[in-house]
Design a protein around this motif. Structure first.
Motif, short mmCIF file in Angstrom:
data_model
loop_
_atom_site.label_atom_id
_atom_site.label_comp_id
_atom_site.label_asym_id
_atom_site.label_seq_id
_atom_site.Cartn_x
_atom_site.Cartn_y
_atom_site.Cartn_z
N TYR A 29 0.84 -1.20 0.00
CA TYR A 29 0.00 0.00 0.00
C TYR A 29 0.87 1.25 0.00
CZ TYR A 29 -4.39 -2.43 0.69
OH TYR A 29 -5.51 -3.20 0.50
N SER A 36 -11.77 -8.24 -1.73
CA SER A 36 -12.07 -6.83 -1.93
C SER A 36 -13.31 -6.45 -1.13
CB SER A 36 -12.31 -6.54 -3.42
OG SER A 36 -12.67 -5.20 -3.61
N ASN A 45 -3.60 -1.94 4.07
CA ASN A 45 -3.59 -0.54 4.51
C ASN A 45 -3.01 -0.39 5.92
OD1 ASN A 45 -4.05 2.21 4.18
ND2 ASN A 45 -6.11 2.13 5.05
N ARG A 85 -11.78 -1.42 0.06
CA ARG A 85 -10.36 -1.72 0.14
C ARG A 85 -10.09 -3.12 -0.39
NH1 ARG A 85 -7.27 1.57 1.65
NH2 ARG A 85 -8.84 2.65 2.89
N ASP A 139 -15.90 0.70 4.47
CA ASP A 139 -14.62 0.96 3.82
C ASP A 139 -14.54 0.19 2.50
OD1 ASP A 139 -12.12 1.87 3.39
OD2 ASP A 139 -11.11 0.51 4.77
#
Length: 563
Positions: free
Chosen positions: A108, A295, A329, A246, A244
């Motif tokens: 990331y 995902s 992340n 991500r 979120d």
């Protein structure tokens, strides 16, 4: 000539190495929906996807992967990666397997507040012992714009003063996605199989893989096909309270309960399967784990069905902890659950051995079976063929056709319905025939003729069907011989009741042997209670009833025939 031949071999080896297909793939920013996005806005944190594909490598080797980031860009901490020289360069070492494989990882990247708009470049380099791959990524970066809407701001701009606005610090605690639960094992649709205990992973016994393939009509072992199929699936329940969005990395490892260390046993499809897209193959710079990408799409709750691949050459049976790690992340969520790795092979292999012994016995006594035709005469031979034809038309044919239809509605319990034919009707015909002609080999002739009819009609001439037929012949013929059935002058009701019960027990044993053969050859797994249910109802109950009805039917047929 020998020198020329040796030189040609050396030349071919060098050509093979020279033309080895090694590929370096990189995508930034990466997303799971395969959309190409070449623009990064503001201080967003987005993943860089890296992958190395290798083939025709003679032996395993290490490769150093380095990533040079643009100025004012940083990489969040990732396991296995470290800074190299400066803050803008990170590196790791991947172990490439021999022959072919795929390694991937996610890193990331985040833009600092001082980053300015414009075109940016990421330089990736993979260096091995005798080859090197490079790749440059180009993307457009758009910095956040500070809006100046007040009169004071306009005056400051006119006077040349610099206006700055402090960015709000991102509260990472708000992005609190977490693992809700894990269910193992499930099927490819995420449905829990109630016949399998929680946390149990059944694996194939590959020690006799070549033998199994040849017995089923196949060739030598196709290890690629063996490894490419997951041992089971895992249902991962994720919660995402802040919605979120991500891309996360999933990794499953086996942990020794005593030492707490990772043990070999898991792998990924990337070792043997070349038809996988990124996210479902390869390794994240390490071995002995199953990895994938998932995902989060902004939903509060999401479920992921993930395959667990087993390294059959290194896996050992036993109790372990399955450590599941989900990261991305800069956040890492870890949970563990107990698993039991087990093989079902000992009983199945023993039953296959018994079936082969039965085949040898049938071959050795084939002469006596042939003499039985002369003992019963032409009339008896015609009667045996007639009973075999009735067994084929009344049992094999409807069971094959009706069984597939009932399986749609009843699943594995369809055999309890078709067992009325294969149990009651079959033993009615068997006992009726041996009551008419009490000669050793009559029953064997009936089974052989029915097997030939079934093979000609459905093409069931397979080693497994031959073994099953021989098991029926040996067990039933042995029972009738040792019980004195063929030599007894008068068949009393009490005696035939005992014979009916004995035939039911014998058929329960035959059912167990045949089911174990199916489990061994076709890698099926039946719960113990299902085996017991099938043996009691299909094996003992139906067969005993059919044998008793066969005694009554055979007695009446003897009166009609005048014998």
């Amino acid at each position: 000539m020998k020198r020329i031949f040796s030189l040609l071999l050396v030349l071919l080896c060098y050509l093979q190495i020279g033309f080895a297909e090694n590929q370096l793939k990189a995508i930034y920013p990466f997303n799971m929906n395969q959309k190409v996005v070449n623009e990064v806005k503001g201080n967003t944190t987005l993943p860089l996807y890296l992958e190395i594909f290798t083939s025709d490598i003679p032996k395993g080797q290490d490769v150093q992967v380095s990533v040079e980031l643009p100025k004012d860009f940083t990489a969040l901490p990732v396991h296995g990666w470290e800074k190299l020289g400066s803050d803008n360069t990170i590196a790791t070492t991947w172990k490439l397997p021999s022959d072919f494989g795929r390694n991937f990882d996610l890193v990331y990247l985040q833009a600092q507040e001082t980053a300015v708009s414009g075109e940016k470049y990421i330089k990736i380099k993979a260096t091995a012992q005798d080859w090197q791959l490079k790749k440059d990524l180009k993307f457009k970066f758009v910095a956040e714009q500070v809006k100046q809407n007040t009169k004071k701001s306009e005056k400051q701009l006119q006077s040349g003063e610099v206006v700055s606005k402090k960015r709000k610090k991102v509260d990472k605690s708000k992005f609190n996605w977490y693992i809700q639960s894990i269910v193992l094992p499930v099927d490819s649709m995420g449905i829990k199989d109630d016949k399998v205990a929680d946390g149990v992973i059944y694996i194939k016994d590959t020690s006799l893989e070549s033998f199994r393939n040849r017995m089923m009509g196949g060739g030598a072992t196709n290890w690629s096909a063996v490894f490419a199929h997951p041992a089971c699936h895992l249902l991962l329940e994720m919660r995402n309270p802040q919605s979120d969005v991500r891309v996360l990395k999933f990794e499953a490892e086996l942990i020794d309960k005593a030492t707490g260390k990772k043990v070999p046993g898991l792998c990924t499809s990337g070792k043997v399967n070349l038809e996988n897209n990124e996210g479902w193959a390869g390794q994240t710079g390490s071995t002995d784990s199953s990895t994938a990408l998932i995902s989060l799409d902004g939903k509060k709750a999401q479920s992921f069905i993930l395959p667990i691949y087993v390294d059959y050459l290194n896996i050992l049976e036993g109790n372990y902890s399955l450590r599941v790690t989900v990261s991305g992340n800069g956040q890492v969520k870890i949970t563990e659950l107990p698993v039991n790795i087990t093989k079902k092979h000992n009983i199945g292999l023993a039953m296959v051995g018994l079936a082969m012994l039965a085949f040898v016995i049938v071959v050795l006594f084939s002469g006596k079976i042939k003499n039985c035709i002369y003992l019963v005469g032409a009339k008896g031979a015609i009667t045996i063929a007639l009973f075999a034809a009735i067994a084929f038309g009344g049992i094999t044919l409807p069971t094959t056709i009706l069984g597939d239809f009932l399986h749609v509605f009843l699943g594995p319990f369809s055999g309890l319905i078709t067992g009325v034919l294969s149990g009651i009707l079959q033993y009615l015909l068997i006992v009726s025939l041996v009551v008419l002609y009490r000669k050793p080999g009559v029953l064997a002739l009936m089974f052989i003729v029915r097997y030939i009819l079934s093979g000609l009609m459905f093409g069931h001439f397979t080693p497994i069907s031959i073994l099953s037929c021989c098991v029926n012949i040996v067990i039933l013929e042995s029972l009738l011989n040792f019980s004195g059935f063929y030599g007894k002058k008068d068949l009393t009701t009490k005696y035939m009741l005992a014979i009916s019960v004995a035939l039911g027990i014998a058929d329960a044993c035959i059912t167990f042997i045949n089911l174990e053969q199916l489990m061994f050859f076709y890698r099926l797994y039946y719960a113990d209670w299902y085996l017991a249910l099938y043996m009691i109802i299909n094996g003992f109950l139906y067969s005993s009833i059919g044998a008793w009805c066969g005694f009554k039917t055979g007695s009446k047929l003897r009166q009609v025939m005048g014998e």
